[in-house]
Design a protein around this motif. Structure first.
Motif, PDB file in Angstrom:
ATOM      1  N   THR A   1      17.669  76.367  33.419  1.00 25.47           N
ATOM      2  CA  THR A   1      17.098  75.283  32.628  1.00 25.47           C
ATOM      3  C   THR A   1      17.807  73.967  32.935  1.00 25.47           C
ATOM      4  OG1 THR A   1      16.489  76.750  30.810  1.00 25.47           O
ATOM      5  CG2 THR A   1      16.776  74.429  30.260  1.00 25.47           C
TER       6      THR A   1
ATOM      7  N   GLU B   1      25.954  90.714  30.504  1.00 25.71           N
ATOM      8  CA  GLU B   1      25.318  90.949  29.205  1.00 25.71           C
ATOM      9  C   GLU B   1      26.293  91.587  28.226  1.00 25.71           C
ATOM     10  OE1 GLU B   1      21.471  92.785  29.000  1.00 25.71           O
ATOM     11  OE2 GLU B   1      20.834  91.782  30.848  1.00 25.71           O
TER      12      GLU B   1
ATOM     13  N   TRP C   1      20.522  76.624  29.585  1.00 28.05           N
ATOM     14  CA  TRP C   1      20.165  77.949  29.104  1.00 28.05           C
ATOM     15  C   TRP C   1      18.778  77.936  28.490  1.00 28.05           C
ATOM     16  CZ3 TRP C   1      22.778  82.004  30.543  1.00 28.05           C
ATOM     17  CH2 TRP C   1      22.430  83.238  29.994  1.00 28.05           C
ATOM     18  N   PRO C   2      17.945  78.932  28.844  1.00 25.93           N
ATOM     19  CA  PRO C   2      18.218  80.061  29.719  1.00 25.93           C
ATOM     20  C   PRO C   2      18.573  79.605  31.139  1.00 25.93           C
ATOM     21  CG  PRO C   2      16.016  80.268  28.715  1.00 25.93           C
ATOM     22  CD  PRO C   2      16.593  78.955  28.309  1.00 25.93           C
TER      23      PRO C   2
END
Length: 111
Positions: A31, A84, A27-28
């Motif tokens: 990564t 989200e 993360w993000p």
């Protein structure tokens, strides 16, 4: 794909967690993690053997949230989705079946 970008492991048997599965996602997104601060950990623990750190329990047979986005990560027919609107979960989809795996924060580990 690097195993530090995305991997899954069985829970360690020396802690009695072998019925759980831990998913580690850099993360993000995308990564290649070098530390635990660079990962998000999601746990499938239907027997609830991990007693701390997990924000809820696995939910099986759920609908994807309307804002869920396909990450593009695949393992055979298994797809990884994130939303989200539900940042404390990852959604694993195989065909029409969806599971919601809760996030562990901080990362859960045993000795």
């Amino acid at each position: 794909m690097d195993s530090e970008e995305l991997n899954s492991i069985a829970g360690p048997d020396h802690c009695g967690w072998e019925s759980a599965v831990m998913l580690h996602l850099g993360w993000p997104l995308g990564t290649v993690s070098r530390t635990s601060a660079q990962i998000r950990q999601y746990i499938r623990d239907p027997d609830q053997v991990i007693r701390y750190g997990v924000s809820g329990k696995v939910e099986i047979g759920v609908d994807l949230p309307p804002d869920a986005q396909d990450t593009g990560y695949r393992n055979g027919a298994l797809e990884l989705w994130l939303a989200e609107s539900d940042p404390h979960a990852a959604f694993l989809r195989a065909g029409d079946e969806v599971e919601r795996w809760p996030r562990a924060d901080p990362v859960v580990a045993c000795d």
